[in-house]
Write an enzyme that holds these catalytic residues in place. Structure first.
Site, PDB file in Angstrom:
ATOM      1  N   HIS A  26      -5.992   1.894   4.544  1.00 55.98           N
ATOM      2  CA  HIS A  26      -5.385   1.888   5.881  1.00 55.98           C
ATOM      3  C   HIS A  26      -4.509   0.651   6.071  1.00 55.98           C
ATOM      4  O   HIS A  26      -3.392   0.739   6.592  1.00 55.98           O
ATOM      5  CB  HIS A  26      -6.478   1.897   6.952  1.00 55.98           C
ATOM      6  CG  HIS A  26      -7.261   3.163   7.042  1.00 55.98           C
ATOM      7  ND1 HIS A  26      -6.672   4.403   7.112  1.00 55.98           N
ATOM      8  CD2 HIS A  26      -8.605   3.387   7.087  1.00 55.98           C
ATOM      9  CE1 HIS A  26      -7.606   5.336   7.211  1.00 55.98           C
ATOM     10  NE2 HIS A  26      -8.786   4.740   7.186  1.00 55.98           N
ATOM     11  N   HIS A  43     -11.781   1.510   1.123  1.00 56.50           N
ATOM     12  CA  HIS A  43     -11.301   2.503   2.083  1.00 56.50           C
ATOM     13  C   HIS A  43     -10.403   1.844   3.132  1.00 56.50           C
ATOM     14  O   HIS A  43      -9.274   2.306   3.396  1.00 56.50           O
ATOM     15  CB  HIS A  43     -12.498   3.176   2.763  1.00 56.50           C
ATOM     16  CG  HIS A  43     -12.155   4.104   3.875  1.00 56.50           C
ATOM     17  ND1 HIS A  43     -12.152   5.468   3.733  1.00 56.50           N
ATOM     18  CD2 HIS A  43     -11.807   3.868   5.180  1.00 56.50           C
ATOM     19  CE1 HIS A  43     -11.814   6.036   4.877  1.00 56.50           C
ATOM     20  NE2 HIS A  43     -11.600   5.084   5.776  1.00 56.50           N
ATOM     21  N   GLU A  44     -10.888   0.769   3.723  1.00 51.77           N
ATOM     22  CA  GLU A  44     -10.115   0.100   4.771  1.00 51.77           C
ATOM     23  C   GLU A  44      -8.848  -0.536   4.209  1.00 51.77           C
ATOM     24  O   GLU A  44      -7.851  -0.660   4.921  1.00 51.77           O
ATOM     25  CB  GLU A  44     -10.980  -0.951   5.470  1.00 51.77           C
ATOM     26  CG  GLU A  44     -12.220  -0.402   6.154  1.00 51.77           C
ATOM     27  CD  GLU A  44     -11.903   0.677   7.181  1.00 51.77           C
ATOM     28  OE1 GLU A  44     -10.791   0.663   7.745  1.00 51.77           O
ATOM     29  OE2 GLU A  44     -12.764   1.548   7.413  1.00 51.77           O
TER      30      GLU A  44
END
Length: 427
Positions: free
Chosen positions: A25, A21-22
């Site tokens: 980003h 997920h990170e």
């Protein structure tokens, strides 16, 4: 040992999902030239870290999440607002403390690499990058399993015959209660292995169609079955019984009851079936996420000793424990256990996607909503030839973000306690 191994495997899978997920980003931020100072899995004290370029990559001691740190998350204060910042109101102090903390990370040489300086559509991509990675992982897992391994589908062949009529709300689903009438299927002489060829003079292409016909029927019905290569005519007198509705609402309705369970076979799915099944899964996930607030009383009751529902919210501890339970379930094959664990991990990633898309700070969806509002506001200003209102100041929403964070922390602690004292069990 299998329980412990399952817990560890699933826990690592959850950490990988957080890191994944990170990474979404991080990749989007770097693509648009935003400086990222930290990429961390976990919170609290740093256990391990390495710095590469501008970014410190590391693992922290509390493995309940992750984050990346970008410079310039908040725009500077407007000149006309300086007079109002003298207020000592707590909410104003929160706003300016957050703004000041963000500004301290910006050096003169990096002044052009701040997050707020990017156009709204770029900021939307940066914030959507994390949930998008969870969505892609969930789609990849579900599609891989459904197309490569297959999904269990019911057939018109009888697997088991109920001995008696058991209402849907009965606590004991295995044993016949005292005085329960024999099931119509048992009275008619159905046997495991019978293939239902015709029901009430009609043939049906699938079990789903046949089940609807059974539920809509009453009285004496002729049924043709194929048994050991020979066709036989059976006569069943259907009863009316309270059973769960087929729409998944959990409500019960009075329908025709025969008392059969179908056999299940693995069928590999095509792209169309995968899209349909995934649509059903994501719709159900959205419903469950939106129902999280109303599940608080159930969690409190579960902590007090009441029975905990299988669809009760779980955290990392509870999900990992379920992984251990699945891996140690000896009544299923190793393949089935592994597939179930991977499916559960896909479900967690889908839940992370839906949860993070909620339009509230500090979730990713809150930042996306702010960027979208900025785009709309600037569009109207340009249309009516007004002064550009500038970037949307998310710092003004920090008091709300802190309040939401406290709610999430409290909810997470409630789930954690429930997972420890009264965990969800599948079997």
């Amino acid at each position: 040992m299998l329980v412990v191994l399952g817990i560890l495997i699933f826990f690592v899978g959850l950490l990988v999902s957080i890191a994944w997920h990170e990474l979404g980003h991080l990749a989007a931020a770097k693509m648009f030239g935003v400086k990222v100072t930290q990429y961390m899995v976990g919170f609290g004290r740093t256990v391990w870290s390495r710095k590469k370029g501008d970014t410190e990559y590391g693992i922290k001691a509390i493995p309940f999440g992750g984050y990346i740190r970008m410079i310039g998350m908040f725009p500077p204060q407007k000149e006309e607002e300086y007079g109002r910042t003298a207020s000592s109101a707590p909410w104003r102090v929160m706003i300016e403390d957050a703004r000041q903390a963000a500004a301290e990370e910006v050096t003169p040489q990096d002044a052009h690499r701040q997050f707020y300086q990017r156009s709204p559509w770029k900021r939307i991509i940066v914030m959507f990058g994390g949930p998008f990675m969870n969505l892609i992982l969930a789609i990849g897992i579900f599609a891989g399993i459904l197309m490569g391994y297959g999904a269990q589908e019911p057939t018109k062949t009888v697997a088991t015959v109920s001995e008696c009529v058991i209402p849907a709300d009965a606590q004991d689903k295995e044993n016949c209660p005292a005085g329960a009438p024999p099931s119509p299927a048992a009275q008619a002489g159905f046997q495991p292995g019978d293939e239902i060829v015709e029901f009430d003079g009609r043939s049906y292409a699938s079990w789903d169609e046949l089940r609807v016909a059974i539920r809509n029927s009453s009285g004496t019905v002729p049924v043709v079955v194929e048994r050991d290569g020979q066709r036989e005519m059976l006569t069943a007198t259907l009863m009316q019984s309270e059973q769960y509705a087929l729409d998944g609402s959990g409500d019960t309705e009075r329908v025709g009851f025969l008392g059969l369970a179908p056999t299940q076979v693995l069928v590999q799915q095509g792209p169309g079936e995968v899209a349909q099944r995934f649509g059903e899964i994501i719709t159900l996930t959205v419903q469950k996420v939106l129902q999280l607030p109303q599940r608080v009383p159930d969690l409190v009751a579960a902590i007090g000793g009441d029975e905990r529902e299988q669809d009760s919210p779980v955290g990392i501890v509870g999900a990992s424990r379920i992984g251990g339970e699945v891996l140690s379930y000896e009544q299923a094959s190793v393949d089935e256990r592994l597939i179930t664990m991977v499916n559960l991990l896909a479900g967690v990633n889908l839940s992370l996607f839906v949860l993070n898309m909620l339009p509230i700070l500090p979730l990713d969806g809150g930042h996306i909503a702010g960027a979208m509002w900025e785009s709309v506001r600037r569009g109207f200003a340009k249309l009516f030839r007004r002064k550009d209102p500038g970037p949307f100041d998310t710092a003004k929403l920090m008091p709300l973000a802190y309040a939401v964070s406290l709610v999430f922390i409290a909810y997470s602690l409630l789930v954690l306690v429930a997972d420890i004292v009264n965990p969800v069990t599948l079997f």
